[in-house]
Design an enzyme around this catalytic site. Structure first.
Site, mmCIF file in Angstrom:
data_model
loop_
_atom_site.group_PDB
_atom_site.id
_atom_site.type_symbol
_atom_site.label_atom_id
_atom_site.label_comp_id
_atom_site.label_asym_id
_atom_site.label_seq_id
_atom_site.Cartn_x
_atom_site.Cartn_y
_atom_site.Cartn_z
ATOM 1 N N LYS A 151 -3.487 -12.224 8.366
ATOM 2 C CA LYS A 151 -2.338 -12.689 7.584
ATOM 3 C C LYS A 151 -2.717 -13.589 6.417
ATOM 4 O O LYS A 151 -3.139 -14.717 6.616
ATOM 5 C CB LYS A 151 -1.362 -13.419 8.500
ATOM 6 N N GLY B 72 -8.823 -19.981 17.281
ATOM 7 C CA GLY B 72 -8.166 -18.677 17.283
ATOM 8 C C GLY B 72 -9.098 -17.511 17.582
ATOM 9 O O GLY B 72 -9.978 -17.602 18.441
ATOM 10 N N GLY C 41 -4.470 -23.021 14.249
ATOM 11 C CA GLY C 41 -3.495 -23.538 13.277
ATOM 12 C C GLY C 41 -3.729 -25.011 12.973
ATOM 13 O O GLY C 41 -3.674 -25.441 11.820
HETATM 14 P P1 AMP Z 1 -5.414 -13.816 12.198
HETATM 15 O O1 AMP Z 1 -4.555 -14.106 13.391
HETATM 16 O O2 AMP Z 1 -4.671 -13.794 10.914
HETATM 17 O O3 AMP Z 1 -6.653 -14.691 12.158
HETATM 18 O O4 AMP Z 1 -5.927 -12.317 12.392
HETATM 19 C C1 AMP Z 1 -6.809 -11.931 13.422
HETATM 20 C C2 AMP Z 1 -6.721 -10.437 13.582
HETATM 21 O O5 AMP Z 1 -7.047 -9.807 12.367
HETATM 22 C C3 AMP Z 1 -7.658 -9.859 14.617
HETATM 23 O O6 AMP Z 1 -6.913 -9.395 15.700
HETATM 24 C C4 AMP Z 1 -8.333 -8.703 13.867
HETATM 25 O O7 AMP Z 1 -8.374 -7.521 14.627
HETATM 26 C C5 AMP Z 1 -7.447 -8.507 12.681
HETATM 27 N N1 AMP Z 1 -8.137 -7.863 11.557
HETATM 28 C C6 AMP Z 1 -9.313 -8.206 11.000
HETATM 29 N N2 AMP Z 1 -9.654 -7.346 10.028
HETATM 30 C C7 AMP Z 1 -8.675 -6.416 9.963
HETATM 31 C C8 AMP Z 1 -8.461 -5.265 9.155
HETATM 32 N N3 AMP Z 1 -9.337 -4.906 8.223
HETATM 33 N N4 AMP Z 1 -7.345 -4.550 9.364
HETATM 34 C C9 AMP Z 1 -6.456 -4.919 10.312
HETATM 35 N N5 AMP Z 1 -6.591 -6.006 11.098
HETATM 36 C C10 AMP Z 1 -7.690 -6.750 10.930
#
Ligand code: AMP
Length: 396
Positions: A200, A353, A376
């Protein structure tokens, strides 16, 4: 640290309301699959027990949204804690306020401790409701927080109780978190590398902005890279892209240009024809994703370039996997980041995280200077925001 910690207070004979983070993952049969968070609080719990205090532990688990959800009970955490402590009498109160809680506290023998049921079973917890805070506060005399991962939330158990019970001080885990993250804030720009990944952009945009100018290089990976690649006018196929993230990415690219930070984007990618570990995959340059394909990891050239930069750094902060590390074919980029950090002769911090989960799963935990327990919370701290659960503590 400008806040008091449990080292500054004598708690002997006191009932100490202690906010911990037992928000542990459970499987379908309510078994704990990772007890890292429980283990992380043991030094504080033992410190209180050794001083002759009665710790009354409060925590949330998951998001029951103010209702009793049996699958989100802290009972398994009570069981696990009892095994880990191996000695003191441990009572579990099946409600965090009222008769069951009072009863558990009153009946607790000397040298024992109490864990209260999930505070989020009551709507008053997240609302930081005064009456609910009064009920919780009535159980004890003093307040300690060791729940770093919840310090960025102003809830009853993180702020309301602290307002009502003094001394209110940091536990050993929170003390260490603040010490490590403060050290990052004070690190010189030269040799400071940040790696930001994850899905995100919206969650990371403020931290990216706050890091511009503070770090020498900012390496971008993961799902959020595609907003930046798109902002540069490239085709991203079916790669992850959130509405509204294009403007944010454009703004950051503009800000980066005028800053002393080098914002680095992937030059190649591992792409797949489906979001699956059995999908067909290809390695392509970052500007040649064909229609219908999606980027799921950084490519080999990017992986090596990022690892080289990390190995040459003096300070490294990492938050967010650079690929879908949960699926083996797309885990190599994330592994390379973790490995390079573990090998670097640098002050290395992993910001909670999913990246903390990846580091633990891949066995690189002990190579890091610090793995934060708060995703966070660590990001908000690095953005320079005041964490309400820390601000409320007694000043040193
Ligand atoms: P966040 O909670 O924003 O730190 O996102 C973590 C998640 O991002 C993990 O579950 C990853 O599988 C996902 N992620 C990382 N790279 C990608 C990508 N290229 N496409 C989709 N999801 C991703």
């Amino acid at each position: 640290m400008n806040k008091k910690s449990i080292r500054d207070v004598d708690f002997s004979g006191r009932r100490v309301l202690t906010r911990v983070d037992f928000n542990v993952p459970l499987d379908d049969e309510q078994r704990i699959t990772d007890d890292t968070r429980i283990k992380a609080t043991l030094p504080t719990i033992n410190h209180l027990l050794n001083q002759g205090a009665l710790p009354i532990l409060m925590s949330h688990l998951d998001r029951p949204k103010g209702k009793r959800v049996p699958e989100m009970s802290l009972a398994p955490a009570a069981e696990r804690l009892e095994q880990l402590l191996d000695g003191p009498s441990m009572a579990f109160a099946d409600d965090c306020i009222g008769e069951p809680a009072l009863d558990a506290v009153v009946k607790c023998p000397d040298g024992g401790l109490v864990l209260l049921e999930n505070t989020r079973f009551h709507p008053g917890e997240e609302a930081n409701d005064a009456e609910f805070s009064d009920h919780l506060a009535a159980l004890g005399e003093n307040y300690v927080t060791d729940a770093f991962g919840s310090c960025h939330r102003a809830h009853a158990s993180t702020v309301g109780v602290a307002e009502r019970r003094r001394p209110a001080v940091a536990g050993l885990l929170v003390e260490k978190e603040l010490e490590m993250l403060s050290q990052l804030l004070g690190a010189p720009r030269q040799g400071f590398v940040a790696v930001l990944g994850g899905a995100k952009v919206a969650d990371k945009i403020d931290v990216i902005k706050s890091m511009l100018g503070k770090v020498e290089k900012l390496l971008i990976g993961g799902g959020m890279s595609y907003a930046f690649l798109k902002a540069q006018g490239r085709e991203i196929g079916k790669s992850l892209f959130e509405e509204g993230s294009l403007e944010a990415a454009q703004e950051v690219l503009g800000l980066a240009e005028g800053s002393e930070t080098d914002l680095v984007l992937p030059t190649d990618l591992i792409i797949a024809d489906a979001f699956s570990d059995s999908a067909a995959t290809r390695t392509v340059a970052a500007d040649t994703i064909p229609p219908g394909w999606m980027g799921l990891d950084i490519g080999p050239e990017t992986k090596d370039a990022y690892a080289d930069i990390i190995r040459g750094a003096k300070t490294v902060f990492w938050n967010g996997p650079v690929g879908v590390f949960e699926m083996a074919p797309f885990s190599w980029g994330t592994r390379a980041i973790a490995e390079a950090m573990a090998e670097a002769d640098a002050f290395t911090v992993v910001g909670g995280g999913d990246s903390a989960a990846a580091v633990a799963q891949m066995g690189f935990e002990h190579g890091m200077r610090h793995v934060s327990t708060g995703g966070g919370a660590s990001l908000e701290f690095l953005e320079g925001r005041e964490l309400p659960g820390v601000a409320i503590l007694d000043d040193a």
